[in-house]
Design an enzyme around this catalytic site. Structure first.
Site, PDB file in Angstrom:
ATOM      1  N   SER A  22      44.729  38.580  42.138  1.00  0.00           N
ATOM      2  CA  SER A  22      44.032  39.731  42.697  1.00  0.00           C
ATOM      3  C   SER A  22      43.874  40.723  41.562  1.00  0.00           C
ATOM      4  CB  SER A  22      44.847  40.388  43.821  1.00  0.00           C
ATOM      5  OG  SER A  22      45.127  39.466  44.833  1.00  0.00           O
ATOM      6  N   CYS A  23      42.749  41.415  41.512  1.00  0.00           N
ATOM      7  CA  CYS A  23      42.511  42.420  40.468  1.00  0.00           C
ATOM      8  C   CYS A  23      41.908  43.649  41.129  1.00  0.00           C
ATOM      9  CB  CYS A  23      41.570  41.857  39.401  1.00  0.00           C
ATOM     10  SG  CYS A  23      41.320  42.971  38.004  1.00  0.00           S
ATOM     11  N   VAL A  24      42.587  44.756  40.968  1.00  0.00           N
ATOM     12  CA  VAL A  24      42.105  45.985  41.600  1.00  0.00           C
ATOM     13  C   VAL A  24      42.088  47.124  40.583  1.00  0.00           C
ATOM     14  CG1 VAL A  24      42.928  45.337  43.907  1.00  0.00           C
ATOM     15  CG2 VAL A  24      44.433  46.630  42.379  1.00  0.00           C
TER      16      VAL A  24
END
Ligand SMILES: C=C(N)C(=O)O
Length: 125
Positions: free
Chosen positions: A102-104
């Site tokens: 996941s990349c936020v």
């Protein structure tokens, strides 16, 4: 449950550990671009900071008895999603097995860094 601690990766900035292994799985704290040799952030660009983060994670993986090939999942935090491409260029050199991710983008990160990465990895028993 076993705590993971190595002087080759940055010391925790607060009340947490570099990692824990439980039931054959390593859970790491988020790593930021602190150079453990000087205990400070010396890298300035997203590329340099991502390199330092990956090196730090590599030391935590090694201390836990595993490696990048056994990473199952990462969570990546960017201060600016505009850095996504440059971040991926460096990240991809280390995480060649392409673990789930996941990349936020977040508002701010500790010490004003540009990225932070945490991971979950299998540890051979
Ligand atoms: C850098 C961190 N992992 C923290 O502050 O939680």
């Amino acid at each position: 449950m076993k705590v993971v601690a190595t002087e080759k990766a940055p010391k925790a900035l607060g009340p947490y550990s570099q990692g824990y292994v439980h039931a054959g799985v390593l859970y790491t704290a988020g790593q930021i671009a602190i150079d453990p040799a000087v205990n400070d952030v010396t890298a300035t660009t997203i590329e340099e900071q991502t390199e330092q983060v990956c090196k730090n994670l590599g030391e935590v993986l090694k201390e836990a008895g595993t490696d990048f090939a056994h990473v199952l999942k990462t969570t990546c935090f960017l201060a600016d999603m505009g850095d996504f491409g440059a971040f991926n260029e460096v990240y991809g050199k280390y995480f060649t097995s392409k673990p789930a991710r996941s990349c936020v983008a977040v508002k701010t990160l500790p010490k004003g860094v540009l990225c932070e990465v945490e991971l979950i990895a299998a540890v051979e028993e």
